[in-house]
Design a protein around this motif. Sequence first.
Motif, short mmCIF file in Angstrom:
data_model
loop_
_atom_site.label_atom_id
_atom_site.label_comp_id
_atom_site.label_asym_id
_atom_site.label_seq_id
_atom_site.Cartn_x
_atom_site.Cartn_y
_atom_site.Cartn_z
N ARG A 110 0.83 -1.20 0.00
CA ARG A 110 0.00 0.00 0.00
C ARG A 110 0.87 1.25 0.00
O ARG A 110 2.00 1.25 0.49
N PHE A 111 0.32 2.32 -0.54
CA PHE A 111 0.95 3.63 -0.44
C PHE A 111 0.65 4.23 0.93
O PHE A 111 -0.46 4.04 1.46
N ALA A 112 1.62 4.93 1.49
CA ALA A 112 1.44 5.54 2.80
C ALA A 112 1.93 6.98 2.74
O ALA A 112 3.00 7.26 2.18
N ALA A 113 1.15 7.89 3.28
CA ALA A 113 1.52 9.30 3.25
C ALA A 113 2.86 9.51 3.95
O ALA A 113 3.06 9.07 5.08
N GLN A 114 3.79 10.15 3.25
CA GLN A 114 5.10 10.41 3.83
C GLN A 114 5.00 11.64 4.73
O GLN A 114 5.15 12.77 4.31
N ASP A 115 4.75 11.39 6.00
CA ASP A 115 4.64 12.46 6.98
C ASP A 115 5.53 12.14 8.17
O ASP A 115 6.25 11.12 8.18
N ARG A 165 4.82 -0.86 2.80
CA ARG A 165 4.36 0.54 2.81
C ARG A 165 5.30 1.39 1.95
O ARG A 165 6.50 1.48 2.22
N ILE A 166 4.74 2.02 0.92
CA ILE A 166 5.51 2.84 -0.01
C ILE A 166 5.32 4.30 0.37
O ILE A 166 4.22 4.86 0.21
N ALA A 167 6.34 4.92 0.94
CA ALA A 167 6.24 6.32 1.35
C ALA A 167 5.94 7.20 0.13
O ALA A 167 6.67 7.16 -0.86
N THR A 168 4.86 7.97 0.22
CA THR A 168 4.38 8.76 -0.92
C THR A 168 4.02 10.16 -0.46
O THR A 168 3.16 10.34 0.41
N ASN A 185 5.33 7.76 -9.63
CA ASN A 185 5.92 6.54 -9.07
C ASN A 185 4.82 5.56 -8.64
O ASN A 185 4.94 4.35 -8.87
N ALA A 186 3.77 6.07 -8.05
CA ALA A 186 2.66 5.21 -7.63
C ALA A 186 2.02 4.53 -8.84
O ALA A 186 1.70 3.33 -8.79
N LEU A 187 1.84 5.27 -9.92
CA LEU A 187 1.22 4.68 -11.10
C LEU A 187 2.12 3.60 -11.71
O LEU A 187 1.63 2.58 -12.21
N VAL A 188 3.43 3.82 -11.66
CA VAL A 188 4.34 2.80 -12.15
C VAL A 188 4.28 1.55 -11.27
O VAL A 188 4.29 0.42 -11.77
N TRP A 189 4.18 1.73 -9.97
CA TRP A 189 4.01 0.59 -9.07
C TRP A 189 2.75 -0.21 -9.45
O TRP A 189 2.76 -1.45 -9.46
#
Length: 269
Positions: free
Chosen positions: A53-58, A77-80, A90-94
């Motif tokens: 999953r994507f995760a907000a990079q905070d 978890r993909i920091a986004t 990057n998310a779309l490529v994932w």
Amino acid sequence: MRYVAPARGTVDPQVFDRLPLAAWRDHAGLLQGQAWPTIEALNTLWPATTSTRFAAQDADLLADGLHYEQRIAEHGRIATRKDNWHDLLNALVWLRYPALKQALNLRQMAEIVRMGPKQRSRAQYAMTHFDEGGVIVVVRDPALLRLWDAHDWYALFWQHRQAWLDGSIRCELFGHALLELALNPDKLLVGKAVTFLSTGDADIRHADMHCAGLIATGALLHDPLELRPLPLSGIPGWHPANADEAFHRSTICYQPKRAGRRYPPASVL
């Protein structure tokens, strides 16, 4: 100078109608809508069987102290970053190439274990170059590969222009940084290519999965010099000026081959 992507809403809409961004029309709402897609909206696009999953990079996410690759490998978890072109692409490529992304993560983690989190190996640089600016190319005619290896750009892109139209040579862009650069209509794109020689009817999607397998097993990407530069702006449909022969005689994205530069043989599909 560091590249700064145009603000959302100011992007010339023409860039979405030509390659490489035209290949992402199925995500037009995410790329061209007035509002940035949320992290939650991106996560709804994963297959139900996928735990990544994507995760907000905070600050809360970064408080775990984990390396970016380690967080993916151990927690999925993909920091986004929110409202950010680079991370959205990057998310779309994932989402489109999960096997390739997972293969890169597997290898990056192996290198982090070997080198430590503060050092970077030649293999890590190669993988990063491919992740950011990678292109997968399938060539059916070895003569085209010889022209490419010689940096005979005029012959490759103009004299053999038809080869790019009839499938004798095909490419698929993987690097999300290249997609970000393509938001500027004047950018001349140059990719870092992994190259395959097809002796049959293997298509570009087969090459994607084959490439992922070679990366995962360590057969590819040990050194950045394995990657062939490919001036994408010379391909028909990728830049409006390349319909004119003069473009192929003078464009600055066609660089001569450096003395002593050698490329590895193309892998056979």
